[in-house]
Design a protein around this motif. Structure first.
Motif, PDB file in Angstrom:
ATOM      1  N   PRO A  30       0.823  -1.222   0.000  1.00  0.00           N
ATOM      2  CA  PRO A  30       0.000   0.000   0.000  1.00  0.00           C
ATOM      3  C   PRO A  30       0.858   1.274   0.000  1.00  0.00           C
ATOM      4  CG  PRO A  30      -0.041  -1.029   2.166  1.00  0.00           C
ATOM      5  CD  PRO A  30       0.713  -1.969   1.268  1.00  0.00           C
ATOM      6  N   LEU A  31       0.275   2.343  -0.510  1.00  0.00           N
ATOM      7  CA  LEU A  31       0.940   3.654  -0.487  1.00  0.00           C
ATOM      8  C   LEU A  31       0.564   4.377   0.808  1.00  0.00           C
ATOM      9  CD1 LEU A  31       0.516   4.926  -4.157  1.00  0.00           C
ATOM     10  CD2 LEU A  31       2.673   4.655  -2.946  1.00  0.00           C
ATOM     11  N   PRO A  32       1.445   5.277   1.287  1.00  0.00           N
ATOM     12  CA  PRO A  32       1.092   6.030   2.503  1.00  0.00           C
ATOM     13  C   PRO A  32      -0.148   6.897   2.291  1.00  0.00           C
ATOM     14  CG  PRO A  32       3.087   6.925   1.487  1.00  0.00           C
ATOM     15  CD  PRO A  32       2.771   5.640   0.773  1.00  0.00           C
ATOM     16  N   LEU A  33      -0.897   7.095   3.345  1.00  0.00           N
ATOM     17  CA  LEU A  33      -2.055   7.997   3.302  1.00  0.00           C
ATOM     18  C   LEU A  33      -1.575   9.429   3.113  1.00  0.00           C
ATOM     19  CD1 LEU A  33      -3.957   6.551   6.393  1.00  0.00           C
ATOM     20  CD2 LEU A  33      -4.587   6.243   3.992  1.00  0.00           C
ATOM     21  N   GLU A  34      -2.469  10.267   2.605  1.00  0.00           N
ATOM     22  CA  GLU A  34      -2.113  11.675   2.385  1.00  0.00           C
ATOM     23  C   GLU A  34      -1.508  12.294   3.651  1.00  0.00           C
ATOM     24  OE1 GLU A  34      -4.507  15.162   0.222  1.00  0.00           O
ATOM     25  OE2 GLU A  34      -5.142  14.903   2.310  1.00  0.00           O
ATOM     26  N   GLU A  35      -2.168  12.065   4.811  1.00  0.00           N
ATOM     27  CA  GLU A  35      -1.674  12.729   6.035  1.00  0.00           C
ATOM     28  C   GLU A  35      -0.329  12.169   6.493  1.00  0.00           C
ATOM     29  OE1 GLU A  35      -5.242  10.077   7.370  1.00  0.00           O
ATOM     30  OE2 GLU A  35      -4.706  11.355   5.674  1.00  0.00           O
ATOM     31  N   GLU A  36       0.068  11.018   5.961  1.00  0.00           N
ATOM     32  CA  GLU A  36       1.358  10.436   6.358  1.00  0.00           C
ATOM     33  C   GLU A  36       2.534  11.028   5.594  1.00  0.00           C
ATOM     34  OE1 GLU A  36      -0.181   5.992   7.744  1.00  0.00           O
ATOM     35  OE2 GLU A  36       0.493   6.280   5.696  1.00  0.00           O
ATOM     36  N   HIS A  37       2.241  11.628   4.422  1.00  0.00           N
ATOM     37  CA  HIS A  37       3.394  12.173   3.672  1.00  0.00           C
ATOM     38  C   HIS A  37       3.219  13.639   3.273  1.00  0.00           C
ATOM     39  CE1 HIS A  37       1.979  12.185  -0.649  1.00  0.00           C
ATOM     40  NE2 HIS A  37       1.012  11.499  -0.080  1.00  0.00           N
ATOM     41  N   CYS A  38       2.111  14.250   3.650  1.00  0.00           N
ATOM     42  CA  CYS A  38       1.879  15.662   3.330  1.00  0.00           C
ATOM     43  C   CYS A  38       1.764  16.467   4.622  1.00  0.00           C
ATOM     44  CB  CYS A  38       0.582  15.842   2.540  1.00  0.00           C
ATOM     45  SG  CYS A  38       0.592  15.042   0.933  1.00  0.00           S
ATOM     46  N   THR A  39       2.628  17.433   4.809  1.00  0.00           N
ATOM     47  CA  THR A  39       2.472  18.356   5.943  1.00  0.00           C
ATOM     48  C   THR A  39       2.322  19.768   5.395  1.00  0.00           C
ATOM     49  OG1 THR A  39       4.875  18.296   6.083  1.00  0.00           O
ATOM     50  CG2 THR A  39       3.670  17.071   7.763  1.00  0.00           C
ATOM     51  N   ALA A  40       1.479  20.540   6.043  1.00  0.00           N
ATOM     52  CA  ALA A  40       1.172  21.885   5.546  1.00  0.00           C
ATOM     53  C   ALA A  40       2.389  22.787   5.658  1.00  0.00           C
ATOM     54  CB  ALA A  40       0.005  22.463   6.337  1.00  0.00           C
ATOM     55  N   VAL A  41       2.532  23.664   4.679  1.00  0.00           N
ATOM     56  CA  VAL A  41       3.610  24.659   4.682  1.00  0.00           C
ATOM     57  C   VAL A  41       3.010  25.994   5.074  1.00  0.00           C
ATOM     58  CG1 VAL A  41       5.106  25.993   3.140  1.00  0.00           C
ATOM     59  CG2 VAL A  41       5.054  23.506   2.958  1.00  0.00           C
ATOM     60  N   GLU A  42       3.595  26.625   6.081  1.00  0.00           N
ATOM     61  CA  GLU A  42       3.158  27.975   6.471  1.00  0.00           C
ATOM     62  C   GLU A  42       4.267  28.946   6.096  1.00  0.00           C
ATOM     63  OE1 GLU A  42       0.231  28.705   7.909  1.00  0.00           O
ATOM     64  OE2 GLU A  42      -0.388  26.608   7.981  1.00  0.00           O
ATOM     65  N   VAL A  43       3.891  30.109   5.561  1.00  0.00           N
ATOM     66  CA  VAL A  43       4.929  31.112   5.258  1.00  0.00           C
ATOM     67  C   VAL A  43       4.680  32.386   6.055  1.00  0.00           C
ATOM     68  CG1 VAL A  43       5.559  30.267   2.962  1.00  0.00           C
ATOM     69  CG2 VAL A  43       3.674  31.877   3.185  1.00  0.00           C
ATOM     70  N   THR A  44       5.765  33.003   6.504  1.00  0.00           N
ATOM     71  CA  THR A  44       5.664  34.264   7.246  1.00  0.00           C
ATOM     72  C   THR A  44       5.645  35.434   6.260  1.00  0.00           C
ATOM     73  OG1 THR A  44       8.059  34.533   7.341  1.00  0.00           O
ATOM     74  CG2 THR A  44       7.044  33.244   9.105  1.00  0.00           C
ATOM     75  N   ASP A  45       5.210  36.602   6.730  1.00  0.00           N
ATOM     76  CA  ASP A  45       5.231  37.802   5.888  1.00  0.00           C
ATOM     77  C   ASP A  45       6.645  38.080   5.390  1.00  0.00           C
ATOM     78  OD1 ASP A  45       2.571  38.074   6.256  1.00  0.00           O
ATOM     79  OD2 ASP A  45       2.690  39.669   7.760  1.00  0.00           O
ATOM     80  N   GLU A  46       7.600  37.842   6.271  1.00  0.00           N
ATOM     81  CA  GLU A  46       8.999  38.103   5.899  1.00  0.00           C
ATOM     82  C   GLU A  46       9.435  37.186   4.751  1.00  0.00           C
ATOM     83  OE1 GLU A  46      13.377  38.441   8.086  1.00  0.00           O
ATOM     84  OE2 GLU A  46      11.761  37.275   9.008  1.00  0.00           O
ATOM     85  N   GLU A  47       9.027  35.919   4.833  1.00  0.00           N
ATOM     86  CA  GLU A  47       9.380  34.983   3.762  1.00  0.00           C
ATOM     87  C   GLU A  47       8.721  35.387   2.444  1.00  0.00           C
ATOM     88  OE1 GLU A  47      10.205  30.775   6.093  1.00  0.00           O
ATOM     89  OE2 GLU A  47       8.133  31.460   5.852  1.00  0.00           O
ATOM     90  N   VAL A  48       7.496  35.907   2.530  1.00  0.00           N
ATOM     91  CA  VAL A  48       6.817  36.362   1.315  1.00  0.00           C
ATOM     92  C   VAL A  48       7.570  37.551   0.721  1.00  0.00           C
ATOM     93  CG1 VAL A  48       4.699  37.395   0.404  1.00  0.00           C
ATOM     94  CG2 VAL A  48       4.566  35.481   2.016  1.00  0.00           C
ATOM     95  N   GLN A  49       7.961  38.497   1.602  1.00  0.00           N
ATOM     96  CA  GLN A  49       8.683  39.684   1.112  1.00  0.00           C
ATOM     97  C   GLN A  49      10.039  39.321   0.506  1.00  0.00           C
ATOM     98  OE1 GLN A  49       8.606  42.017   4.670  1.00  0.00           O
ATOM     99  NE2 GLN A  49       6.420  42.407   4.447  1.00  0.00           N
ATOM    100  N   ASN A  50      10.674  38.284   1.060  1.00  0.00           N
ATOM    101  CA  ASN A  50      12.005  37.903   0.579  1.00  0.00           C
ATOM    102  C   ASN A  50      11.966  36.714  -0.375  1.00  0.00           C
ATOM    103  OD1 ASN A  50      13.130  39.871   2.225  1.00  0.00           O
ATOM    104  ND2 ASN A  50      13.187  38.489   3.983  1.00  0.00           N
ATOM    105  N   SER A  51      10.796  36.461  -0.954  1.00  0.00           N
ATOM    106  CA  SER A  51      10.664  35.243  -1.753  1.00  0.00           C
ATOM    107  C   SER A  51      11.454  35.320  -3.060  1.00  0.00           C
ATOM    108  CB  SER A  51       9.191  34.949  -2.048  1.00  0.00           C
ATOM    109  OG  SER A  51       8.630  36.008  -2.802  1.00  0.00           O
ATOM    110  N   VAL A  52      11.693  36.525  -3.537  1.00  0.00           N
ATOM    111  CA  VAL A  52      12.421  36.704  -4.797  1.00  0.00           C
ATOM    112  C   VAL A  52      13.665  37.533  -4.535  1.00  0.00           C
ATOM    113  CG1 VAL A  52      12.291  37.722  -7.104  1.00  0.00           C
ATOM    114  CG2 VAL A  52      10.314  36.547  -6.169  1.00  0.00           C
TER     115      VAL A  52
END
Length: 303
Positions: free
Chosen positions: A228-250
């Motif tokens: 069997p393949l892993p369940l979605e919750e077993e291999h997917c974790t949410a990514v959160e980004v801070t305002d600073e990361e958004v400002q410095n993304s490029v």
């Protein structure tokens, strides 16, 4: 009104934090103020694509299953983060040093809101386009279903070494994609389970086309539930980004041509991966001071 740009920066900040064994890492996004468009620097994948199409030497069913499972998990991870790839095909599936496939090039990807994207613009490679993308009445279509169709074409390529629908003329190709049933070549012979899965992925009606959670449970994929393949919750974790990361993304680079010059100089001198861990790089730089990469990645990005 800064909203569209803000959205792009936010999406890039998320892309840079994606972390999955089956998705190529985006290392940096560079912007030259004198040029249109952003340059995306992905990790270097020296082994290249999993296969060339067409080929007279396709994968065995076992090899195809191994790589296809990687593609399923990588795509599920992108969809979990509300990213539609839109251009899944063998040349965008790169072999990692661990022998697994990583999905590359989300250049035309779309971040969506809610449970699924309704897309109306066409992007991607003609032979991998879903029939709903080329219908006369341009209504919105499900992004996830487009990726599933392209995965079906990709799986067909894995085992037969060619696309299920092909014509050198785009109009004829479009007609085949919309109207022709999938035909399986006589050779190589493949299992009925595999044909069943490909047929369900290449369902011309996106409303009845198989979904990724169902693909993950398909007997061909799981070897009759023994693997069997892993369940979605077993291999997917949410990514959160801070305002600073958004400002410095490029990163702003006044003259990208200078970076590209450095890149070509580096390429002539060494094919080593510029993104290996700092520790090993430090060791190497002590023994070979001439071959040192500057710590900020930029002098050796996107080789």
């Amino acid at each position: 009104n800064m909203q569209p740009l803000e959205r792009v920066y936010r999406e890039i900040a998320i892309l840079k934090k994606l972390d999955h064994r089956n998705v190529v890492k985006l290392v940096e996004v560079l912007d030259d103020p004198d040029e249109d468009g952003l340059h995306m620097a992905f990790e270097l994948m020296t082994k290249g694509p999993v296969m060339e199409v067409p080929t007279d030497d396709p994968l065995t069913e076992d090899q195809a299953r191994f790589y296809f499972r990687d593609v399923v998990l990588g795509t599920e991870y992108l969809h979990y983060h509300k990213i539609i790839h839109r251009d899944i095909k063998p040349s965008n599936l790169l072999l990692g040093d661990d022998g697994h496939v990583k999905i590359a090039d989300f250049g035309v990807s779309n971040e969506f809101e809610g449970a699924d994207a309704l897309l109306s613009s066409t992007a991607g490679t003609p032979a991998f386009m879903a029939p709903e993308m080329i219908s006369e009445q341009q209504q919105g279509f499900s992004g996830k279903a487009l990726d599933v169709w392209a995965m079906g074409v990709t799986l067909f390529c894995f085992v037969f070494g060619e696309c299920p629908f092909y014509d050198e003329y785009v109009v004829s190709l479009h007609n085949k994609i919309k109207n022709d049933p999938v035909e399986f070549p006589e050779t190589p012979q493949v299992s009925s389970e595999l044909k069943d899965l490909i047929t369900k992925m290449l369902d011309k009606n996106p409303a009845t086309r198989i979904l990724i959670p169902e693909i993950k449970l398909h007997p061909w994929v799981t070897e009759n539930s023994s693997n069997p393949l892993p369940l979605e919750e077993e291999h997917c974790t949410a990514v959160e980004v801070t305002d600073e990361e958004v400002q410095n993304s490029v990163k702003l680079i006044p003259s990208l041509s200078a970076v590209i010059l450095v890149k070509s100089m580096l390429r002539k001198r060494s094919f080593s991966n510029p993104f290996e861990c700092q520790g090993r790089r430090a060791e190497r730089s002590m023994s070979a001071p001439g071959d040192r990469c500057s710590g900020d990645h930029l002098s050796c990005c996107c080789c």
